[in-house]
Design an enzyme around this catalytic site. Structure first.
Site, PDB file in Angstrom:
ATOM      1  N   SER A  42       0.797  -1.222   0.000  1.00 36.34           N
ATOM      2  CA  SER A  42       0.000   0.000   0.000  1.00 36.34           C
ATOM      3  C   SER A  42       0.832   1.275   0.000  1.00 36.34           C
ATOM      4  O   SER A  42       0.339   2.333  -0.390  1.00 36.34           O
ATOM      5  CB  SER A  42      -0.938   0.008   1.210  1.00 36.34           C
ATOM      6  OG  SER A  42      -0.211  -0.168   2.412  1.00 36.34           O
ATOM      7  N   HIS A 251      -0.493   5.797   6.843  1.00 38.78           N
ATOM      8  CA  HIS A 251      -0.013   5.824   5.464  1.00 38.78           C
ATOM      9  C   HIS A 251       0.289   7.259   5.059  1.00 38.78           C
ATOM     10  O   HIS A 251      -0.254   8.200   5.634  1.00 38.78           O
ATOM     11  CB  HIS A 251      -1.070   5.242   4.518  1.00 38.78           C
ATOM     12  CG  HIS A 251      -1.183   3.763   4.559  1.00 38.78           C
ATOM     13  ND1 HIS A 251      -1.912   3.102   5.520  1.00 38.78           N
ATOM     14  CD2 HIS A 251      -0.661   2.793   3.757  1.00 38.78           C
ATOM     15  CE1 HIS A 251      -1.833   1.796   5.308  1.00 38.78           C
ATOM     16  NE2 HIS A 251      -1.074   1.587   4.248  1.00 38.78           N
TER      17      HIS A 251
END
Length: 271
Positions: A42, A251
């Site tokens: 990711s 993230h």
């Protein structure tokens, strides 16, 4: 890394970071003769950066992620993005290497965090407190040091075999927290944050060591690119816990992709 926090949460969310912003093309593209394939988890697909392509489904490939930004800026001969949220070394092996060939000249990859269960570590740190967090990080570090090297070695060998003419840019993971600013930052304890940063350091060290064994592989240490823009900084380029969309937690934001991962990749390409 995978979608975070699949189990139900009944805790108060930690302070979120700045919202992701839309990233433009960054000026006129210039021609490139590269045949580029993006691989990884990711952090490569761009979870947290928004603007996900509908065709990527649960892989959550973002047009704000550094592979798309590089494609837009350089107009390579070909561009294939196989990066996928939740990828491990084994799933990169089984589902992403098909894009490689002898004509591939450039590859990017970030992978390894899911192999050591990083999402579970972050769940434990948020839900269970400092002692459990430190224990979870320690277990992940042991797995990174004992089991991950062989997995990376197999993967890197296969990338080399499938794309013998490619320059492979391996990018690591950032430290999440600016510990110097931790005292003014709500959420996890200082000791938990310190342990998490240490876990990222261990993971990066293992990845760097394995990448260095291969010719035409360049490892780029992403940590310095996020310096001053970590969680607890006023202009963070990383999401903290995001209650409205937990998959984006921990993230890079769109700015983190554009101003950290993208220049790091460019530096790797230039080596």
């Amino acid at each position: 890394m995978p979608t975070f926090f699949r189990r139900s949460l009944s805790v108060v969310a930690t302070t979120g970071t700045a919202a992701a912003i839309a990233i433009g093309g960054g000026g006129a593209a210039h021609a490139s003769s590269a045949s580029y394939v993006a691989l990884g988890d990711s952090y490569s697909s761009g979870v947290g950066a928004g603007s996900y392509t509908s065709s990527s489904g649960s892989c959550d490939r973002s047009t704000n992620a550094y592979p798309y930004l590089w494609d837009s800026a350089n107009a390579p001969t070909s561009f294939t993005d196989n990066a996928c949220s939740g990828a491990t070394t084994s799933t990169v092996e089984s589902s992403q290497l098909s894009g490689l060939s002898s004509s591939t000249t450039l590859v990017s990859i970030t992978v390894g965090g899911n192999d050591v269960g990083f999402s579970t570590v972050m769940e434990d740190c948020i839900l269970e407190g400092t002692s459990a967090c430190e224990s979870a990080v320690s277990s992940a570090e042991t797995e990174a040091e004992n089991d991950l090297p062989a997995k990376l070695d197999t993967l890197y060998s296969d990338i080399k075999a499938d794309a013998p003419n490619a320059h492979v840019v391996v990018i690591g993971y950032p430290e999440f927290y600016d510990l110097a600013e931790s005292g003014t930052c709500a959420g996890l304890s200082y000791d938990s944050r310190s342990a998490i940063n240490g876990g990222a350091d261990t993971l990066d060290s293992v990845i760097s060591t394995e990448a260095a064994k291969y010719s035409d592989f360049s490892y780029v240490d992403i940590r310095s690119y996020f310096s001053g823009h970590e969680i607890c900084d006023s202009s963070a380029w990383l999401h903290s816990f995001v209650l409205t969309d937990t998959s984006e937690s921990y993230h890079p934001t769109a700015t983190g992709q554009a101003d950290a991962y993208y220049p790091a990749f460019e530096a790797g390409v230039a080596e």
